[in-house]
Design an enzyme around this catalytic site. Structure first.
Site, PDB file in Angstrom:
ATOM      1  NE  ARG A 179     -66.384 106.402  -4.525  1.00  7.24           N
ATOM      2  CZ  ARG A 179     -65.995 107.190  -5.535  1.00  7.24           C
ATOM      3  NH1 ARG A 179     -65.367 106.668  -6.583  1.00  7.24           N
ATOM      4  NH2 ARG A 179     -66.191 108.490  -5.510  1.00  7.24           N
ATOM      5  CD  GLU A 193     -59.692 104.302  -3.614  1.00  6.49           C
ATOM      6  OE1 GLU A 193     -59.706 105.547  -3.665  1.00  6.49           O
ATOM      7  OE2 GLU A 193     -60.283 103.579  -4.437  1.00  6.49           O
ATOM      8  CG  HIS A 249     -59.683 106.596  -7.158  1.00  8.74           C
ATOM      9  ND1 HIS A 249     -60.518 106.433  -6.092  1.00  8.74           N
ATOM     10  CD2 HIS A 249     -60.446 107.184  -8.117  1.00  8.74           C
ATOM     11  CE1 HIS A 249     -61.723 106.917  -6.384  1.00  8.74           C
ATOM     12  NE2 HIS A 249     -61.700 107.376  -7.631  1.00  8.74           N
ATOM     13  CB  VAL A 250     -55.475 107.460 -12.317  1.00  8.38           C
ATOM     14  CG1 VAL A 250     -54.355 107.584 -11.304  1.00  8.38           C
ATOM     15  CG2 VAL A 250     -55.433 106.104 -13.030  1.00  8.38           C
TER      16      VAL A 250
HETATM   17  C1  8YV Z   1     -62.186 111.253  -8.254  1.00 10.94           C
HETATM   18  C2  8YV Z   1     -64.185 109.753  -8.515  1.00 10.94           C
HETATM   19  O1  8YV Z   1     -60.980 110.591  -8.330  1.00 10.94           O
HETATM   20  O2  8YV Z   1     -65.709 111.325  -9.317  1.00 10.94           O
HETATM   21  C3  8YV Z   1     -65.524 110.347  -8.612  1.00 10.94           C
HETATM   22  O3  8YV Z   1     -66.448 109.816  -7.984  1.00 10.94           O
HETATM   23  O4  8YV Z   1     -64.015 108.724  -7.996  1.00 10.94           O
HETATM   24  C4  8YV Z   1     -63.039 110.437  -9.118  1.00 10.94           C
HETATM   25  O5  8YV Z   1     -63.365 111.148 -10.244  1.00 10.94           O
HETATM   26  C5  8YV Z   1     -62.449 111.423  -6.827  1.00 10.94           C
HETATM   27  O6  8YV Z   1     -63.724 111.853  -6.566  1.00 10.94           O
HETATM   28  C6  8YV Z   1     -61.446 112.414  -6.257  1.00 10.94           C
HETATM   29  O7  8YV Z   1     -61.598 112.597  -4.913  1.00 10.94           O
END
Ligand code: 8YV
Length: 322
Positions: free
Chosen positions: A234, A263, A281-282
């Site tokens: 995060r 973000e 954030h991929v």
């Molecule tokens: C997703 C993530 O991009 O699972 C998580 O905590 O950060 C990612 O897998 C995100 O949650 C999508 O909103």
């Protein structure tokens, strides 16, 4: 009476919307002409909220719904949901663990190699036509050979990353709240102590108050001028302003980031830097994995509506109490 209406405050991926629409009780809040009036008039019928981390589902939000029983979060990280408040009020919170572990670990390794071996920079060099005119791309200062990676937060995803790092010949150490007795990697009781000893600091730490700005100027100084920071957890875990300064002042060598503090806004200073690799954030973002995550959101809510226990309650959830 069971409150069997499901509220979706913001659009989510199609399979989630379709899966929940089949119940006949799903409400798209953004489609209501007056969302506030809709909440006011229907609050007591809402038993479930499906959320994707785009709004804060805090105590103030949840307390609008007197019969709320479950908040199903899309994502393993649930820092936008106040799970402690929910727990105190008998509300279950679910997330989407496990199904994304390997995908996020793959992305972490991709980001690590991209950053260490400057792969995006060398690709940009080729695309700009420089190979033919200027000769080969300069040799990279960094390599994975002989390096040590320090993982911050060795949970399920952290362990999958550690496993891959070992396969690439990296030495793995870790820091977290506690030493894990069943883990063979050396443990560092302090983050600064670990940062001093490693070449790469790789954070998988979740967001929330307890991890906010854990990677600060002091940690970056300890990582040192040859050090590399990778963040796949995060954005809030890293003090972004301190990171920008550390990169500008060459306090650390480079960084690879998949996550950011605000973000989708990414600081222009980072975008301008050549020694930083930036991903939008991929980590889990393949159809395969996102569909599995989406199905978990649907299945957790269907379990609630069917009077069954949730499939993937978060740690804070008062499991069995509802
Ligand atoms: C997703 C993530 O991009 O699972 C998580 O905590 O950060 C990612 O897998 C995100 O949650 C999508 O909103």
């Amino acid at each position: 009476m069971t409150a069997n209406n499901i509220l979706m405050p913001r659009p989510m991926m199609l399979p989630i919307m379709d899966g929940l629409k089949a119940t006949g009780h799903l409400h798209f809040l953004w489609e209501k002409s007056d969302p506030e009036a809709f909440i006011r008039d229907n609050a007591s019928t809402i038993g479930a909220i499906a959320t994707g981390g785009h709004i804060k589902v805090d105590g103030a939000y949840m307390s609008q719904f007197p019969n709320l029983k479950i908040v199903a979060n899309f994502g393993v990280g649930y820092d936008t949901v106040d799970a402690k408040w929910a727990s105190r009020h008998g509300i279950i919170v679910t997330n989407t663990p496990d199904v994304l572990t390997e995908e996020v670990a793959d992305t972490a390794l991709g980001l690590l190699i991209m950053t260490m071996r400057e792969l995006p920079q060398s690709e940009r060099f080729l695309r700009a036509g420089n190979w033919a005119t200027k000769g080969p791309y300069p040799l990279t200062h960094n390599t994975l050979r002989g390096k040590t990676v320090g993982i911050l937060a060795l949970g399920r995803i952290g362990k999958a990353i550690a496993h891959r790092c070992e396969a690439f010949g990296l030495k793995v150490v870790y820091h977290g709240r506690n030493k894990q007795n069943d883990v063979k990697y050396p443990y560092y009781p302090t983050l600064v102590g670990m940062a001093k000893d490693v070449d790469i600091l790789l954070s998988v730490a979740p967001g929330g108050d307890s991890t906010y700005h854990t990677i600060n100027a002091e940690v970056l100084a300890a990582l040192g001028s040859k050090g590399v920071l990778i963040n796949i957890g995060r954005g809030s875990v890293v003090d972004e302003q301190a990171l920008i300064k550390a990169l500008e002042d060459k306090v650390i060598f480079s960084a690879g980031l998949d996550v950011f503090e605000d973000e989708p806004r990414v600081p222009t200073e980072l975008i301008a830097m050549e020694n930083v690799v930036l991903l939008p954030h991929v980590g889990s973002a393949s159809h395969h994995t996102r569909n599995l995550m989406g199905q978990l959101v649907v299945d957790n809510i269907l379990a609630y509506l069917g009077g069954k226990p949730p499939l993937t309650p978060v740690a804070e959830t008062p499991f069995g109490k509802w």
